[in-house]
Enzyme design. Structure first.
Site, PDB file in Angstrom:
ATOM      1  N   ASP A   1       0.878  -1.278   0.008  1.00 48.13           N
ATOM      2  CA  ASP A   1      -0.133   0.074  -0.022  1.00 48.13           C
ATOM      3  C   ASP A   1       0.916   1.232  -0.105  1.00 48.13           C
ATOM      4  OD1 ASP A   1      -2.872   1.271   0.785  1.00 48.13           O
ATOM      5  OD2 ASP A   1      -1.383   2.231   2.078  1.00 48.13           O
TER       6      ASP A   1
ATOM      7  N   HIS B   1      -7.923   9.247  -1.656  1.00 48.08           N
ATOM      8  CA  HIS B   1      -7.190   9.273  -0.424  1.00 48.08           C
ATOM      9  C   HIS B   1      -8.181   9.855   0.584  1.00 48.08           C
ATOM     10  CE1 HIS B   1      -3.065   9.055   1.481  1.00 48.08           C
ATOM     11  NE2 HIS B   1      -3.971   8.881   2.295  1.00 48.08           N
TER      12      HIS B   1
ATOM     13  N   TYR C   1       2.520   9.993  -0.231  1.00 51.01           N
ATOM     14  CA  TYR C   1       3.688   9.532   0.729  1.00 51.01           C
ATOM     15  C   TYR C   1       5.137   9.936   0.078  1.00 51.01           C
ATOM     16  CZ  TYR C   1      -0.016   6.655   2.705  1.00 51.01           C
ATOM     17  OH  TYR C   1      -1.206   5.933   3.205  1.00 51.01           O
TER      18      TYR C   1
ATOM     19  N   LYS D   1      -3.115   5.784  -4.045  1.00 51.35           N
ATOM     20  CA  LYS D   1      -4.171   6.713  -3.774  1.00 51.35           C
ATOM     21  C   LYS D   1      -3.834   8.148  -4.372  1.00 51.35           C
ATOM     22  CE  LYS D   1      -3.947   4.830   0.720  1.00 51.35           C
ATOM     23  NZ  LYS D   1      -2.584   4.508   0.725  1.00 51.35           N
TER      24      LYS D   1
END
Length: 343
Positions: free
Chosen positions: A78, A139, A83, A108
């Site tokens: 994931d 997200h 990120y 996402k």
């Protein structure tokens, strides 16, 4: 001669079985409402926040974690555009030696990306070095401009229509959402052509999410659980128990010769959610997936359920003035840890 032939055949069968096991991974797969399936446990790659904001990955931190995980039998990884590590995830997958088609990649759509879903997904695909993702999630139902501080009000139904197009084009094999509440989920279901296959939210011992899980079961939507350990490793006394050394957890773990984190992950799996524990330590990564060889009793499940205090570890109150904010309001909203983060 017959014995030699038998041994050769046996070794061949064992080799085929071992290869099949390496392809499938250690976690069983759960069906999704679109006819596909998802591994019952995965690796989370978000590194969290520190006093400077969102943590940046240290050298080899993400690549090693992903590679170790896949070699240990994980098949779900994931990540997210927010990120800033999709390229590192791609390197870890390549280094693992596991084939792309055997890895379930989740990424996402970021909060500043909702005005260009297809373009944003194509950028993620480029960073991930793949032509498709197995699951693409919105997200958050909220949207921001590129500075991650200025609100951008975009109806998540419009965003979802673009997600459906990404699905139709084969860029995302399955699509879903993250951090949506029950009201938002119902509105989405009332107005979608493609039902979301997955909802990713925080679920742990402190936050049972009973109402949300009941809703998703009724509508055949699979839940993924981020922050599955809750405050298990928190040194701050404010969050409710349990901690990793809790007597109840230790007793149950001792019975099965497991660690307390393994007991917590098993509890979530038996509740039907897909936990995505994060770690950058090889030993912990390997331990976290070693949870499919025991089963908690109904009495133990009931005992663990009593830790629920509806306590939310991830509570981005700094976004609560946004019209699509999905969480409870707070009298004292905190600072925005995303300040300074650049897309």
């Amino acid at each position: 001669m017959a014995r030699v032939v038998f041994l050769c055949l046996l070794l061949s069968v064992l080799a085929v079985a071992q290869a099949a096991d390496q392809t499938a991974g250690k976690a069983p797969r759960l069906p999704l409402n679109d006819g596909r399936s998802i591994p019952a446990l995965g690796l989370g790659t978000f590194l969290g926040f520190d006093e400077k904001g969102q943590k940046a990955a240290k050298e080899r931190e993400v690549e090693n974690a992903v590679s170790w995980a896949l070699k240990a039998g994980y098949r779900l990884i994931d990540t997210a555009s927010l990120y800033n590590n999709e390229h590192l995830v791609a390197s870890g997958i390549e280094e693992s030696g596991v084939k792309r088609e055997d890895v379930f990649i989740v990424t996402k759509l970021g909060t500043p990306e909702q005005r260009d879903v297809l373009g944003s997904l194509r950028k993620s695909l480029q960073r991930l070095n793949t032509s498709y993702v197995d699951l693409y999630l919105i997200h958050f139902p909220i949207a921001f401009k590129a500075d991650l501080k200025t609100y951008d009000v975009i109806d998540y139904l419009d965003t979802w229509r673009a997600m459906e197009e990404a699905h139709a084009q084969g860029l995302a094999r399955s699509i879903g959402v993250s951090n949506f509440n029950v009201t938002q989920m119902q509105r989405l279901l009332d107005n979608c052509r493609v039902k979301p296959a997955v909802l990713q939210v925080e679920v742990n011992l402190n936050l049972a999410q009973e109402a949300l899980l009941n809703f998703t079961r009724q509508h055949d939507i699979q839940v993924m659980a981020y922050s599955p350990f809750g405050s298990l490793f928190d040194s701050n006394p404010a969050p409710p128990p349990p901690r990793v050394g809790d007597e109840t957890l230790v007793t149950i773990a001792g019975k099965y010769k497991k660690t307390t984190p393994q007991v917590v992950l098993r509890y979530l799996i038996q509740r039907g959610v897909v936990p995505i524990p994060k770690s950058v330590r090889k030993e912990k990564i390997e331990q976290n997936i070693d949870v499919f060889d025991f089963e908690l009793t109904p009495e133990e499940m009931d005992t663990l359920s009593k830790f629920n205090k509806n306590y939310r570890l991830v509570w981005p109150t700094f976004w609560q003035d946004h019209p699509y904010y999905p969480f409870e309001q707070s009298d004292k909203p905190g600072p925005n840890p995303f300040e300074g983060v650049k897309e």
